[in-house]
Design an enzyme around this catalytic site. Sequence first.
Site, PDB file in Angstrom:
ATOM      1  N   LYS A  47     -25.676 -14.889 -54.323  1.00 52.70           N
ATOM      2  CA  LYS A  47     -24.453 -15.456 -53.768  1.00 52.70           C
ATOM      3  C   LYS A  47     -23.182 -14.872 -54.393  1.00 52.70           C
ATOM      4  O   LYS A  47     -22.106 -15.049 -53.858  1.00 52.70           O
ATOM      5  CB  LYS A  47     -24.464 -16.985 -53.885  1.00 52.70           C
ATOM      6  CG  LYS A  47     -25.593 -17.660 -53.134  1.00 52.70           C
ATOM      7  CD  LYS A  47     -25.630 -17.372 -51.639  1.00 52.70           C
ATOM      8  CE  LYS A  47     -24.487 -17.956 -50.888  1.00 52.70           C
ATOM      9  NZ  LYS A  47     -24.769 -18.136 -49.439  1.00 52.70           N
ATOM     10  N   SER A 264     -37.180 -19.929 -53.971  1.00 52.58           N
ATOM     11  CA  SER A 264     -36.652 -19.110 -52.876  1.00 52.58           C
ATOM     12  C   SER A 264     -37.257 -17.705 -52.911  1.00 52.58           C
ATOM     13  O   SER A 264     -37.707 -17.175 -51.889  1.00 52.58           O
ATOM     14  CB  SER A 264     -35.126 -19.023 -52.990  1.00 52.58           C
ATOM     15  OG  SER A 264     -34.603 -18.005 -52.179  1.00 52.58           O
TER      16      SER A 264
HETATM   17  N1  PMP Z   1     -32.035 -18.405 -51.730  1.00 48.08           N
HETATM   18  C1  PMP Z   1     -31.263 -19.115 -52.563  1.00 48.08           C
HETATM   19  C2  PMP Z   1     -31.844 -19.551 -53.875  1.00 48.08           C
HETATM   20  C3  PMP Z   1     -29.950 -19.448 -52.196  1.00 48.08           C
HETATM   21  O1  PMP Z   1     -29.184 -20.182 -53.038  1.00 48.08           O
HETATM   22  C4  PMP Z   1     -29.460 -19.043 -50.940  1.00 48.08           C
HETATM   23  C5  PMP Z   1     -28.066 -19.416 -50.525  1.00 48.08           C
HETATM   24  N2  PMP Z   1     -27.959 -20.732 -50.031  1.00 48.08           N
HETATM   25  C6  PMP Z   1     -30.306 -18.316 -50.076  1.00 48.08           C
HETATM   26  C7  PMP Z   1     -31.577 -18.006 -50.522  1.00 48.08           C
HETATM   27  C8  PMP Z   1     -29.887 -17.883 -48.693  1.00 48.08           C
HETATM   28  O2  PMP Z   1     -28.793 -17.018 -48.670  1.00 48.08           O
HETATM   29  P1  PMP Z   1     -27.773 -16.986 -47.463  1.00 48.08           P
HETATM   30  O3  PMP Z   1     -26.794 -18.112 -47.670  1.00 48.08           O
HETATM   31  O4  PMP Z   1     -27.112 -15.651 -47.585  1.00 48.08           O
HETATM   32  O5  PMP Z   1     -28.505 -17.150 -46.170  1.00 48.08           O
END
Ligand code: PMP
Length: 301
Positions: A47, A264
């Site tokens: 991010k 994630s």
């Molecule tokens: N994985 C994690 C741990 C995140 O914090 C985020 C952001 N919310 C994402 C994936 C997804 O990223 P994006 O907002 O660019 O779709």
Amino acid sequence: MGASLPSALVDLVGNTPLISLARIAAHVAPVEIYAKAEWFNPSGSVKDRAAWNIVRTAIQSGYLTPEKTLLDATSGNMGIAYAMLGAALGYRVHLVMPANVTPERKVIMNAYGADMTFTDPMAGSDGAIEKARQLYAQSPDAFFYANQYDNDANWLAHYHGTAEEIWRQTQGRITHFVAALGTGGTFTGTGRRLRELNPKIRLISLQPDSPLNAIEGWKHMPTAIRPQIYDPALADENIEIATEEAHSMARQLAREAGLFVSPSAGGAVAGALSVAERLKEGVIVTILADAGYKYVSERFW
Ligand code: PMP
């Protein structure tokens, strides 16, 4: 060669390493899987890319001035990124998030000096978005509302950054891009640019398999406020990942690849492997959004 000059903190955003997951992916060879190690960003997650592009664009266009407070709703990583940038550049930051975000995240945001408003956990990230809109409507002159869900500077960070890096780091060999949807910034921006570079590249988005999932940072699009920057027509395919799959792969990545990463990131690799299992050959790239340190209080390890 002389000693290199010191960098500004913001110059460390992006240009993350691409790591081979050859051991984890041994059973799908000759398909290759690679992952962007996004915890190399200065606040520790993918991010930083979106946050820095949003902040930079807002400063350049005059929306963010020193007397304004940057305001946004965030599930965690974006807040940490804004908080770091605010501290480094001298802007106040106010973050709105569900009260049940992990204690580690609150400690980090607080350490950077950000103000926080907590919303009802039952209302999820949408509850935080509604509260941020409300705070902004009450005092529009006090805030720059960064609005990561609808701000083009979010996906453009990946269009100009992440995609070009992946293209260069794979020498243009990438055949499949697999990434999760939060705001959709990573998937949309990276996917759009990769498809311009090679129209044959397959783009696969990942989502949690239920609105009650516990994969931090991921959004269940069918039941959530749809971010304006998310383009549902872009993906060739969408794969649903269960929380348990993400947890189990995070454990496996720590033990078998030496990568201590988040649920994630575990979910992203689980998605990449399920794509790989159907292929005879290919070069798959996915995103390891952050490391495991912010999740140490979770029970699944
Ligand atoms: N994985 C994690 C741990 C995140 O914090 C985020 C952001 N919310 C994402 C994936 C997804 O990223 P994006 O907002 O660019 O779709």
